[in-house]
Design an enzyme around this catalytic site. Sequence first.
Site, mmCIF file in Angstrom:
data_model
loop_
_atom_site.group_PDB
_atom_site.id
_atom_site.type_symbol
_atom_site.label_atom_id
_atom_site.label_comp_id
_atom_site.label_asym_id
_atom_site.label_seq_id
_atom_site.Cartn_x
_atom_site.Cartn_y
_atom_site.Cartn_z
ATOM 1 N N LYS A 63 0.828 -1.212 0.000
ATOM 2 C CA LYS A 63 0.000 0.000 0.000
ATOM 3 C C LYS A 63 0.864 1.264 0.000
ATOM 4 O O LYS A 63 0.728 2.147 0.847
ATOM 5 C CB LYS A 63 -0.956 -0.005 1.184
ATOM 6 C CG LYS A 63 -1.925 -1.188 1.203
ATOM 7 C CD LYS A 63 -2.889 -1.084 2.372
ATOM 8 C CE LYS A 63 -3.849 -2.268 2.418
ATOM 9 N NZ LYS A 63 -3.192 -3.534 2.809
ATOM 10 N N LEU A 64 1.737 1.372 -0.984
ATOM 11 C CA LEU A 64 2.675 2.490 -1.049
ATOM 12 C C LEU A 64 1.951 3.826 -1.217
ATOM 13 O O LEU A 64 0.960 3.926 -1.934
ATOM 14 C CB LEU A 64 3.641 2.305 -2.213
ATOM 15 C CG LEU A 64 4.522 1.052 -2.221
ATOM 16 C CD1 LEU A 64 5.454 1.090 -3.427
ATOM 17 C CD2 LEU A 64 5.313 0.930 -0.932
ATOM 18 N N THR A 70 9.838 9.057 -4.704
ATOM 19 C CA THR A 70 10.053 7.997 -3.720
ATOM 20 C C THR A 70 9.282 6.740 -4.096
ATOM 21 O O THR A 70 9.799 5.621 -3.999
ATOM 22 C CB THR A 70 9.641 8.482 -2.320
ATOM 23 O OG1 THR A 70 10.447 9.613 -1.961
ATOM 24 C CG2 THR A 70 9.822 7.398 -1.280
ATOM 25 N N ARG A 207 -7.375 -15.827 7.076
ATOM 26 C CA ARG A 207 -7.659 -16.638 8.258
ATOM 27 C C ARG A 207 -8.467 -17.904 8.011
ATOM 28 O O ARG A 207 -8.202 -18.924 8.658
ATOM 29 C CB ARG A 207 -8.336 -15.765 9.329
ATOM 30 C CG ARG A 207 -7.334 -14.973 10.143
ATOM 31 C CD ARG A 207 -7.978 -13.884 10.965
ATOM 32 N NE ARG A 207 -8.433 -12.781 10.119
ATOM 33 C CZ ARG A 207 -8.852 -11.615 10.582
ATOM 34 N NH1 ARG A 207 -8.885 -11.401 11.884
ATOM 35 N NH2 ARG A 207 -9.228 -10.665 9.761
#
Length: 232
Positions: A63-64, A70, A207
């Site tokens: 999740k940049l 950058t 899960r």
Amino acid sequence: MSARDRLIVGLDLPTLAEAEKIVSALGEEVLFYKIGYQLAFAGGLDFARDLAASGKQVFLDMKLLDIDNTVAKGVENIVKMGVSMLTLHAYPKAMKSAVEAARGSNLCLLAVTVLTSMDEQDVMDAGYNYDPQSLVLRRAEQAHAAGMGGIVCSAAEAAAVRKIIGGDMALVTPGIRPAGAEKGDQKRVMTPADALAAGSSHLVVGRPIVAAPDPLAASRAILAEMESALSG
């Protein structure tokens, strides 16, 4: 794509040893794994490289979001890891810089729209004057315009997103729960069969598989449900 190409098992686990145990238990049954923050900062980045080198597909859920340069430099290095998918938050400038940085590679860039743990009140509390679906659709349009490879959204919005992005982009859906399974911290969930019917191309299941008494049996049951939905 077969069900095995579409199922992504979320390795949301605290230690590398636990992740390695799950991957070993699932063997050849599972082809695709997701690695997020928790495991990434416990040796998971090297593990991602190793999985990719072994022939598995890896979805790096980072999740940049940062300034353009950058983000671009980060994506350039992630391309070298050999992973298959990478997430960014769906902000136009960040997405455009990432697309340029990944150009010519096989990395599929995915735009995160609204987290599946968020409901309408959460979205309002974050300062957005949108209901979750409206915000998802706006961000999906921006991701499509930026040239992203796919979208991450809940299955509840999948059908509406698919109409916007067409059939070529990946539509990756977390918050997948087999019928009868507990929701956990997810608020917008759907069964595997319903998610595929809504237009999802890939399903992220964590899960219900990794916390199951028998992860291999759990994965096979979910794959069987997916195969039935795909063949029907």
